[in-house]
Design a protein around this motif. Structure first.
Motif, PDB file in Angstrom:
ATOM      1  N   GLN A   1       0.950  -1.136   0.117  1.00 57.02           N
ATOM      2  CA  GLN A   1       0.154  -0.153  -0.150  1.00 57.02           C
ATOM      3  C   GLN A   1       1.229   1.481   0.026  1.00 57.02           C
ATOM      4  O   GLN A   1       1.988   1.215   0.546  1.00 57.02           O
ATOM      5  CB  GLN A   1      -1.176  -0.018   0.978  1.00 57.02           C
ATOM      6  N   ASN A   2       0.181   2.113  -0.641  1.00 57.64           N
ATOM      7  CA  ASN A   2       0.928   3.415  -0.044  1.00 57.64           C
ATOM      8  C   ASN A   2       0.879   3.765   1.039  1.00 57.64           C
ATOM      9  O   ASN A   2      -0.398   3.711   1.863  1.00 57.64           O
ATOM     10  CB  ASN A   2       0.448   4.494  -1.134  1.00 57.64           C
ATOM     11  N   GLY A   3       1.712   5.167   1.039  1.00 55.83           N
ATOM     12  CA  GLY A   3       1.811   5.569   2.571  1.00 55.83           C
ATOM     13  C   GLY A   3       1.856   5.796   3.283  1.00 55.83           C
ATOM     14  O   GLY A   3       3.321   3.916   3.307  1.00 55.83           O
TER      15      GLY A   3
ATOM     16  N   ALA B   1       1.591   8.483 -18.130  1.00 57.32           N
ATOM     17  CA  ALA B   1      -0.649   8.400 -18.335  1.00 57.32           C
ATOM     18  C   ALA B   1      -1.544   7.653 -17.326  1.00 57.32           C
ATOM     19  O   ALA B   1      -2.767   7.568 -17.547  1.00 57.32           O
ATOM     20  CB  ALA B   1       0.221   7.260 -19.410  1.00 57.32           C
ATOM     21  N   ASN B   2      -0.683   7.388 -15.360  1.00 55.31           N
ATOM     22  CA  ASN B   2      -1.253   7.193 -14.850  1.00 55.31           C
ATOM     23  C   ASN B   2      -2.285   7.718 -13.929  1.00 55.31           C
ATOM     24  O   ASN B   2      -1.626   9.288 -14.048  1.00 55.31           O
ATOM     25  CB  ASN B   2      -0.503   6.503 -13.461  1.00 55.31           C
ATOM     26  N   LYS B   3      -3.695   7.588 -14.526  1.00 47.72           N
ATOM     27  CA  LYS B   3      -4.108   8.866 -13.508  1.00 47.72           C
ATOM     28  C   LYS B   3      -4.721   7.478 -11.675  1.00 47.72           C
ATOM     29  O   LYS B   3      -4.655   7.056 -11.766  1.00 47.72           O
ATOM     30  CB  LYS B   3      -5.829   8.456 -13.808  1.00 47.72           C
ATOM     31  N   SER B   4      -3.735   8.968 -11.160  1.00 51.83           N
ATOM     32  CA  SER B   4      -3.264   8.793 -10.009  1.00 51.83           C
ATOM     33  C   SER B   4      -4.222   7.862  -8.955  1.00 51.83           C
ATOM     34  O   SER B   4      -5.632   7.856  -9.361  1.00 51.83           O
ATOM     35  CB  SER B   4      -2.644   9.461  -9.199  1.00 51.83           C
ATOM     36  N   SER B   5      -3.926   6.974  -7.927  1.00 59.50           N
ATOM     37  CA  SER B   5      -5.438   6.253  -6.916  1.00 59.50           C
ATOM     38  C   SER B   5      -5.814   8.070  -6.570  1.00 59.50           C
ATOM     39  O   SER B   5      -6.951   7.232  -6.264  1.00 59.50           O
ATOM     40  CB  SER B   5      -4.489   5.419  -6.397  1.00 59.50           C
ATOM     41  N   MET B   6      -5.039   8.353  -5.831  1.00 64.85           N
ATOM     42  CA  MET B   6      -6.208  10.227  -5.222  1.00 64.85           C
ATOM     43  C   MET B   6      -6.957  10.459  -6.405  1.00 64.85           C
ATOM     44  O   MET B   6      -8.601  10.617  -6.244  1.00 64.85           O
ATOM     45  CB  MET B   6      -5.171  10.806  -4.662  1.00 64.85           C
TER      46      MET B   6
ATOM     47  N   SER C   1      11.256   5.725  -0.576  1.00 61.16           N
ATOM     48  CA  SER C   1      11.165   6.423  -1.679  1.00 61.16           C
ATOM     49  C   SER C   1       9.954   6.438  -2.333  1.00 61.16           C
ATOM     50  O   SER C   1       9.319   7.430  -3.494  1.00 61.16           O
ATOM     51  CB  SER C   1      12.586   5.293  -2.137  1.00 61.16           C
ATOM     52  N   LYS C   2       9.112   5.411  -2.184  1.00 59.94           N
ATOM     53  CA  LYS C   2       7.943   5.248  -2.395  1.00 59.94           C
ATOM     54  C   LYS C   2       6.653   6.510  -1.855  1.00 59.94           C
ATOM     55  O   LYS C   2       6.256   7.003  -3.003  1.00 59.94           O
ATOM     56  CB  LYS C   2       6.665   4.321  -2.488  1.00 59.94           C
ATOM     57  N   LEU C   3       6.934   6.633  -0.634  1.00 55.29           N
ATOM     58  CA  LEU C   3       5.850   8.179  -0.353  1.00 55.29           C
ATOM     59  C   LEU C   3       6.130   8.987  -1.127  1.00 55.29           C
ATOM     60  O   LEU C   3       5.589  10.035  -1.171  1.00 55.29           O
ATOM     61  CB  LEU C   3       6.204   8.093   1.318  1.00 55.29           C
TER      62      LEU C   3
END
Ligand SMILES: NC(=O)C1=CN([C@@H]2O[C@H](COP(=O)(O)OP(=O)(O)OC[C@H]3O[C@@H](n4cnc5c(N)ncnc54)[C@H](OP(=O)(O)O)[C@@H]3O)[C@@H](O)[C@H]2O)C=CC1
Ligand SMILES: CC(C)(CO)C(=O)C(=O)O
Length: 316
Positions: free
Chosen positions: A105-107, A257-262, A188-190
């Motif tokens: 997961q993110n965050g 191209a990604n529409k972010s999850s948020m 780094s992902k955050l």
């Protein structure tokens, strides 16, 4: 490797489909039946990659915990960060003393929630720069091809299991690398999410478009600078040599191209993960007396949007 994926949203569907295509025994678990889970169970999941024709992948989605088979070697947590606790409560009875639980997961704070339910020695932590979206019920599109990094919550443990999971993911087309420093991975992902998720949710742009404008890029740079200061204050070794330049390049080249999850959450009028992303930078900034005005403003803007979906203006 018998795998249970928690969630049946965009990323759970992507990981479920790719692992199944590579021959793994994968089940998705969702907290409720919805149109997407019904379509997957009735017709299979349709997966689009690189503008190709959709491919059908058959895998089960279970919504009643009593129907879970048990005996899973690996559980991958891919619900939103605020849903981790409630989903874990449902599946905890079917975990065995050797079931590994991996969060992608993110965050921040996800591993800590897992550790309240599962012994820390069974917890793996990761971050993925793959991306996906649900186009319509039963149909998902892959929109990001970045690497997935995984490591053990207790450094130096689970070496063989980590290698086995990384090789399974890589064989499945989800390039994966094992790292020893999980804090480096998480942070780094955050930083990717700090840069793009709030900005794209507020501007309603793809990641790439959000930083192709000079103003958008200027905001992104400030968000990153603040987060890097907070990471440095904690002694976290980021996986970037030059975070600002690398994160902007990532957004323009790899996940453009990604529409972010948020952004997706905002478009569907759903709760976002802003608290565990830009909001986390603000909270930690306070602890270390680091000013984080851009992250604070971003958090507040997303909260304004989130708190007023019914009032949002959609036409003149
Ligand atoms: N989308 C992307 O490109 C990326 C996302 N991520 C991260 O992956 C994780 C999953 O994201 P994503 O797949 O986009 O999210 P989605 O919103 O597409 O999916 C979330 C899933 O969690 C379920 N869920 C929602 N609320 C609850 C709850 N209270 N209890 C249990 N389950 C719940 C949803 O079910 P239902 O819809 O039925 O409520 C859905 O199946 C997040 O942490 C995200 O930040 C990471 C990299 C890329
Ligand atoms: C795909 C990526 C990296 C950026 O959009 C992401 O994590 C998200 O959308 O939440």
């Amino acid at each position: 490797m018998k795998t249970l994926i928690l969630g049946a949203g965009a990323m759970a569907s992507l990981f479920g489909a790719k692992l199944t295509q590579a021959g793994s025994d994968v089940t998705l678990f969702n907290h409720r039946a919805n149109e997407h889970t019904r379509m997957i169970n009735e017709k299979g999941m349709q997966l689009i990659e690189r503008e190709q024709q959709p491919v059908t992948v058959k895998l089960p989605v279970i919504t009643d915990p009593a129907e879970l088979a048990g005996g899973y070697d690996l559980v991958i947590c891919l619900v939103k960060s605020f849903a981790t606790e409630s989903v874990l409560r449902k599946i905890i009875p079917i975990l065995t003393p050797t079931t590994i639980v991996l969060t992608l997961q993110n965050g921040i704070g996800n591993a800590e929630v897992l550790e309240t339910f599962v012994p820390k020695e069974l917890v793996l932590v990761g971050g993925t720069v793959s991306g996906a979206g649900i186009i319509e019920p039963g149909l998902i599109a892959r929109r990001g091809w970045g690497k997935t990094f995984i490591g053990s919550a207790i450094a130096g443990t689970n070496e063989q299991k980590l290698q086995a999971i990384a090789s399974l993911f890589t064989r499945s087309g989800l390039a994966c690398e094992v790292v020893s420093d999980v804090m480096a991975v998480i942070w780094s992902k955050l930083l990717v999410n700090v840069t793009y998720n709030g900005l794209t949710a507020v501007t309603r742009l793809t990641n790439g478009d959000a930083v192709r404008t000079s103003h958008g890029q200027a905001i992104a740079r400030q968000l990153i600078e603040e987060a890097v200061q907070v990471a440095n204050a904690q002694g976290i070794q980021l996986l970037y040599e030059n975070p600002v330049e690398e994160l902007i390049r990532l957004g323009i080249e790899e996940i453009a191209a990604n529409k972010s999850s948020m952004l997706t959450d905002v478009l569907f009028h759903r709760r976002t993960e802003i608290e565990s992303i830009n909001g986390a930078i603000v909270q930690l900034g306070k602890r270390f007396s680091i000013a984080t005005p851009y992250n604070e403003m971003m958090t507040q803007l997303v909260k304004v949007i989130e708190e007023s979906y019914p009032q949002s203006v959609t036409h003149i």
